[in-house]
Write a protein that holds these residues in place. Structure first.
Motif, short mmCIF file in Angstrom:
data_model
loop_
_atom_site.label_atom_id
_atom_site.label_comp_id
_atom_site.label_asym_id
_atom_site.label_seq_id
_atom_site.Cartn_x
_atom_site.Cartn_y
_atom_site.Cartn_z
N TYR A 1 -6.06 0.15 -3.06
CA TYR A 1 -4.71 0.56 -3.56
C TYR A 1 -4.66 2.00 -2.71
CZ TYR A 1 -0.55 2.25 -6.09
OH TYR A 1 0.70 2.67 -6.35
N ALA B 1 -9.27 -0.83 -8.21
CA ALA B 1 -10.68 -0.54 -8.15
C ALA B 1 -10.80 0.83 -7.39
CB ALA B 1 -11.70 -1.54 -7.62
N GLN C 1 -1.46 -9.26 -0.12
CA GLN C 1 -2.57 -9.18 -1.28
C GLN C 1 -2.51 -10.44 -2.03
OE1 GLN C 1 -5.50 -7.31 -0.93
NE2 GLN C 1 -4.80 -6.46 0.77
N ALA D 1 -5.11 -13.61 -2.40
CA ALA D 1 -5.57 -14.08 -3.77
C ALA D 1 -5.36 -15.48 -4.07
CB ALA D 1 -4.99 -13.15 -4.97
N ASN E 1 -4.53 -1.72 -16.78
CA ASN E 1 -5.93 -2.50 -16.84
C ASN E 1 -6.17 -2.73 -18.41
OD1 ASN E 1 -8.04 -4.24 -16.79
ND2 ASN E 1 -9.21 -2.91 -15.32
N ARG F 1 -13.95 -6.45 -19.55
CA ARG F 1 -14.71 -7.32 -18.75
C ARG F 1 -15.54 -8.42 -19.39
NH1 ARG F 1 -15.88 -5.15 -13.71
NH2 ARG F 1 -14.95 -3.06 -13.48
N ASP G 1 -7.14 -5.62 -9.54
CA ASP G 1 -8.14 -5.34 -8.51
C ASP G 1 -8.07 -4.50 -7.26
OD1 ASP G 1 -9.61 -7.45 -9.65
OD2 ASP G 1 -9.03 -8.99 -8.39
N LYS H 1 -3.80 -9.98 -11.98
CA LYS H 1 -5.16 -9.46 -11.69
C LYS H 1 -5.13 -8.94 -9.86
CE LYS H 1 -10.05 -11.50 -11.69
NZ LYS H 1 -10.33 -10.85 -10.47
N THR H 2 -4.64 -9.61 -9.23
CA THR H 2 -4.55 -8.91 -7.74
C THR H 2 -4.24 -7.54 -7.90
OG1 THR H 2 -3.61 -11.17 -7.09
CG2 THR H 2 -3.38 -9.08 -5.56
#
Length: 293
Positions: free
Chosen positions: A259, A250, A68, A72, A289, A293, A247, A243-244
C-alpha cells in the motif's frame, strides 16, 4: 394440474437465460472466468487518484488499485485476465455498476446509505476531509466561506457535508471538478469544495501559478472514506476485492508494504502530489481488517 404449452415455453426461456454466459444472475467472477475481461471504471478528473495521463491513458492511485484487483482475480481464476478501463463521472458511476455494465469502479466515491440501495461497496482504501479551496487573494474580500459561492461536482456528498457544517452556505453544481475549477479561475465562484487531496491536485494541474488556501485551515468540515463501487448481492466478488485491499495493507503499521509503495508513487515526496499519510488515517485503514486469521 394442467401445464400449458405457453407455460412450458416461458419456463424454458427463463432457464436458458440463466444458463447464458453474462446473464443477469451470473456473478462477476463467473463472467470474467468466461470472458477473461474485467471491465472497470475510474475518473478522468481526480488527480492523482484517477486522471488521464500524458499518453492519453488512465493513470493514478485508483488505477494501480484496480490493477491489483485484476491480478488477484487472475490468480483466483487461474487464467489471464485483461483489465478494460472506462471513464466514469460522478453522475453515471453508480448506474453503470447497477446496470451490470461495469464490474467495479474505484476512484473517490464515499459510501452512503442512499447509494447502498442500488450498489455495494468495498472496505475503504483511503480517507480524507472535505475542505474549500480559494485563491489567496479572494480571502481579502471574502474571508468567510459563508460569503462565497462555492462550486461542487454533481452527484457527490460534498454539498450535503457543507450544508451540515455551514448552514446557509451558497453552492453551485457543475458536471465535474474540472468544470468547477474552471469557473473558479474565471471568478464565477469564489471557492470550490471536495476532499483536500483532490483540490490540491486540481490546483497544481489547472492553476499552478496561483497561491491557494484550503479552508478550514485546521480540521476539515467532515471526513470521507473512499471505497470501490461493486454490484449488489455478489458476495464472492466483494470478498475478493476486500481481501485485495486488506492484503495491500500488510506492513502499513510500519509505513511499509505494497500500500505504501502505491501511496508513495502518487502522494510521496517525489510523487505527482505530495500528501503524507498521517497516523490517524493509517490507523483507520488498518482497522478495516476485521477478519481473524
Amino acid at each position: 394440474m394442467v401445464i400449458t404449452v405457453g407455460r412450458l415455453v416461458r419456463a424454458s426461456m427463463v432457464v436458458a437465460a440463466l444458463l447464458l454466459p453474462g446473464a443477469a444472475g451470473a456473478g462477476v467472477l463467473d463472467r470474467v472466468a468466461e470472458s477473461g475481461v474485467l471491465t472497470a471504471g475510474t475518473r478522468a478528473d481526480a488527480v492523482p487518484f484517477a486522471f488521464t495521463g500524458p499518453d492519453g491513458t488512465p493513470a493514478g492511485f485508483s488505477v494501480d488499485l484496480l490493477e491489483q484487483v485484476r491480478a488477484a482475480t487472475a490468480a483466483r481464476l487461474g487464467r489471464p485476465v485483461e483489465l478494460k478501463l472506462q471513464t466514469v463521472t460522478t453522475k453515471d458511476r453508480l448506474e453503470r455498476i447497477a446496470s451490470g455494465e461495469l464490474d467495479v469502479v474505484c476512484e473517490i466515491t464515499t459510501p452512503t446509505w442512499a447509494r447502498e440501495k442500488t450498489v455495494d461497496f468495498s472496505i475503504p482504501f483511503f480517507r480524507d476531509g472535505t475542505r474549500i479551496l480559494a485563491f489567496r487573494e479572494t480571502l481579502r474580500t471574502h474571508p468567510d466561506p459563508k460569503d462565497m459561492l462555492i462550486g461542487v461536482a454533481e452527484g457527490t456528498t460534498t454539498q450535503s457535508i457543507l450544508e451540515d457544517a455551514l448552514p446557509g452556505i451558497k453552492t453551485k453544481s457543475f458536471p465535474d471538478m474540472d468544470a468547477a475549477f474552471a469557473a473558479l479561475g474565471k471568478g464565477e465562484v469564489q471557492g470550490v469544495a471536495n476532499i483536500g487531496v483532490i483540490l490540491l491536485g486540481l490546483s497544481r494541474k489547472l492553476e499552478p501559478n496561483r497561491s491557494v488556501v484550503l479552508l478550514p485551515r485546521s480540521r476539515p468540515y467532515g471526513n470521507e472514506a473512499m471505497a470501490c463501487i461493486l454490484p449488489q448481492n455478489d458476495s464472492a466478488w466483494r470478498d475478493l476485492v476486500d481481501k485485495t485491499i486488506v492484503d495491500l495493507m500488510a506492513g502499513l503499521d510500519d509505513y511499509d508494504g505494497p500500500y505504501m509503495a502505491i501511496h508513495d508513487k502518487w502522494f510521496g515526496r517525489d510523487g505527482v502530489m505530495p500528501y503524507p499519510l498521517d497516523r490517524s488515517t493509517r490507523d483507520y485503514l488498518l482497522q478495516m481488517n476485521i477478519w481473524a486469521r
